[in-house]
Design an enzyme around this catalytic site. Structure first.
Site, mmCIF file in Angstrom:
data_model
loop_
_atom_site.group_PDB
_atom_site.id
_atom_site.type_symbol
_atom_site.label_atom_id
_atom_site.label_comp_id
_atom_site.label_asym_id
_atom_site.label_seq_id
_atom_site.Cartn_x
_atom_site.Cartn_y
_atom_site.Cartn_z
ATOM 1 N N GLU A 46 -6.675 47.944 6.205
ATOM 2 C CA GLU A 46 -5.577 47.981 5.241
ATOM 3 C C GLU A 46 -4.931 46.606 5.065
ATOM 4 O O GLU A 46 -4.544 46.227 3.957
ATOM 5 C CB GLU A 46 -4.514 48.986 5.693
ATOM 6 C CG GLU A 46 -5.021 50.423 5.782
ATOM 7 C CD GLU A 46 -5.483 50.798 7.170
ATOM 8 O OE1 GLU A 46 -5.246 51.945 7.579
ATOM 9 O OE2 GLU A 46 -6.094 49.928 7.850
ATOM 10 N N LEU A 198 -33.083 45.454 28.040
ATOM 11 C CA LEU A 198 -32.043 46.271 27.405
ATOM 12 C C LEU A 198 -31.083 45.426 26.577
ATOM 13 O O LEU A 198 -29.863 45.609 26.629
ATOM 14 C CB LEU A 198 -31.257 47.088 28.439
ATOM 15 C CG LEU A 198 -31.986 48.199 29.174
ATOM 16 C CD1 LEU A 198 -30.991 49.067 29.926
ATOM 17 C CD2 LEU A 198 -32.843 49.054 28.260
#
Length: 354
Positions: A46, A198
Site C-alpha cells: 500500500e 539443498l
C-alpha cells in the site's frame, strides 16, 4: 485485483516471513498507483502504491490482495496510511489471518467512513499465501513434498542411481519451487545416497532458503556438502551428545525432538518450524522419510515430476507406506494442476480431506 495479485507474486521468493501482497490504486477508471511488498522490514504494498499516486490517491479505490495491517510492526499501519491519503474505498481480496489484524484493518477503515470490502478473488489470494495462512491458522508451515519418478512410480534404480530421471526443464522448475520456500528439508537417507547441497542454483534467487536435515542419530558426516555454506538446522532424537556439541560449536542449530519410537517427532518438528516464522517447507527426501511424513499427516501438497520411462519392479519406489488390504484404505489425492514441463509431466496434488 488480478493486477494486484500479479504484483504480489513478484515477491514470491523475497517476502518471507511476511505474506506476498500487491496493491493497485484506481481513480476515475485509471490506475494512479501500484506496488508490492518486496522484503520484510521494508514498506508494504500500500505504501509503494500511495507514494506512486501522490495526491491522486485522494478519492481513489485501493485494491489490495490482503487486508491492510492495523498494528505497528517493523513498519507503521497501512490502514492509517490509507486513511491519511484520503482514499474513498478499499477492496481487499481476503482478511488477514494474522491474529494481530484479523478484521481490525477493515474496521479501522470503516470507522473513518471509508468503504471497505473483502472477498474479491479470495481463493487466488489464499493460494498465493498458502504458507502464511497455514502458519497463522494452524501454527505450522505448509509442507510441500517434491519427488521425481518414472511412470511406474520409481525414484531410483535398485543400485541407487537416480540422476537424472527427469530432464533439465523439470529440474529447473523444481528449483523455482525451492526458491519460493522458506526452508528445504531432507533426511539422512538422501544425504547418504546423493550428498545434496539443498540450494537454489538453476534460477535467480536473492536469498537461499534455510536447510533442514532430519537425522535421528546424528550420523551426518563432517564431509557432507550440507555443512558447507550457511548454518543448517538439524532435527534429531538425541543420544549422541558429543556429535551434537560438535555441530553446535560449528554454528549449526540442533533440535532434539524424540518420539516414543526413538525417532524424530515430525509433527512437533513442524510446530517448531512454525514458531520460527517459516511459512513454506519444501521437502526433497527418500521414500522412507516420504512415507513417514505422509503417514503422520505432515504433508499438505505433493509436487511430483513424472518422466516418460519405465524401469521395472526392482527399482526404488516413491513412498514407504504400509500394505493395504482394501482400496478404500488408500490415501486419496485431489489433483490441483497437471502440465508438461519439457519432456516430463508435473503433477500438483493434495491429500483429500475426509
Amino acid at each position: 485485483m488480478a493486477r494486484a495479485l500479479a504484483l504480489a507474486e513478484q515477491g514470491l521468493d523475497t517476502t518471507t516471513p511476511n505474506p506476498r501482497v500487491g496493491c493497485v490504486l484506481v481513480r476515475d477508471g485509471v490506475i494512479v498507483g501500484e506496488g508490492w511488498h518486496q522484503r520484510a522490514g521494508e514498506p508494504h504494498a500500500e505504501i509503494h502504491a500511495l507514494r506512486m499516486a501522490g495526491e491522486a490517491a485522494r478519492g481513489a479505490t485501493a485494491y489490495v490482495t490482503l487486508e491492510p495491517c492495523s498494528h505497528f510492526g517493523r513498519t507503521p499501519p497501512c490502514a492509517d496510511a490509507l486513511v491519511d491519503a484520503g482514499v474513498a474505498r478499499v477492496v481487499a481480496a481476503m482478511e488477514d489471518p494474522n491474529p494481530l489484524v484479523a478484521g481490525r484493518g477493515l474496521a479501522r477503515l470503516r470507522a473513518t467512513s471509508i468503504i471497505a470490502e473483502s472477498g474479491l478473488m479470495e481463493a487466488q489470494a489464499r493460494e498465493l499465501n498458502i504458507g502464511f495462512v497455514s502458519r497463522m491458522t494452524r501454527g505450522r508451515p505448509w509442507v510441500r513434498l517434491k519427488a521425481a519418478s518414472t511412470l511406474d512410480g520409481k525414484t531410483a534404480l535398485e543400485n541407487g542411481v537416480s540422476q537424472w530421471i527427469t530432464g533439465e526443464a523439470a529440474r529447473r522448475d523444481g528449483h523455482r519451487w525451492r526458491a519460493r520456500a522458506c526452508a528445504i528439508l531432507t533426511g539422512m537417507g538422501t544425504v547418504r545416497e546423493d550428498d545434496p547441497q539443498l540450494t537454489v542454483r538453476d534460477v535467480p534467487c536473492e536469498r537461499q532458503p534455510l536447510r533442514i536435515l532430519i537425522d535421528a542419530r546424528l550420523e551426518l558426516p563432517s564431509t557432507a556438502r550440507l555443512l558447507a555454506g550457511p548454518p543448517i538446522l538439524i532435527a534429531t532424537a538425541g543420544g549422541n551428545p558429543i556429535r551434537e556439541a560438535e555441530l553446535r560449536a560449528a554454528g549449526h542449530e540442533v533440535l532434539v525432538l524424540p518420539n516414543t519410537a526413538g525417532k524424530v517427532d515430525l509433527p512437533q518438528l513442524f510446530r517448531a518450524l512454525g514458531a520460527r516464522s517459516l511459512n513454506e517447507i519444501h521437502v526433497e527426501a527418500g521414500f522412507k522419510l516420504n512415507g513417514s511424513l505422509l503417514r503422520e499427516g505432515c504433508v499438505d501438497e505433493l509436487l511430483l515430476y513424472l518422466a516418460p520411462m519405465l524401469v521395472g519392479d526392482a527399482a526404488q519406489g516413491l513412498f514407504n507406506l504400509a500394505p493395504l488390504s482394501a482400496l478404500d484404505q488408500a490415501l486419496r489425492l485431489d489433483i490441483r494442476d497437471l502440465r508438461q514441463i519439457g519432456d516430463d509431466f508435473r503433477l500438483l496434488a493434495r491429500p483429500r480431506q475426509v
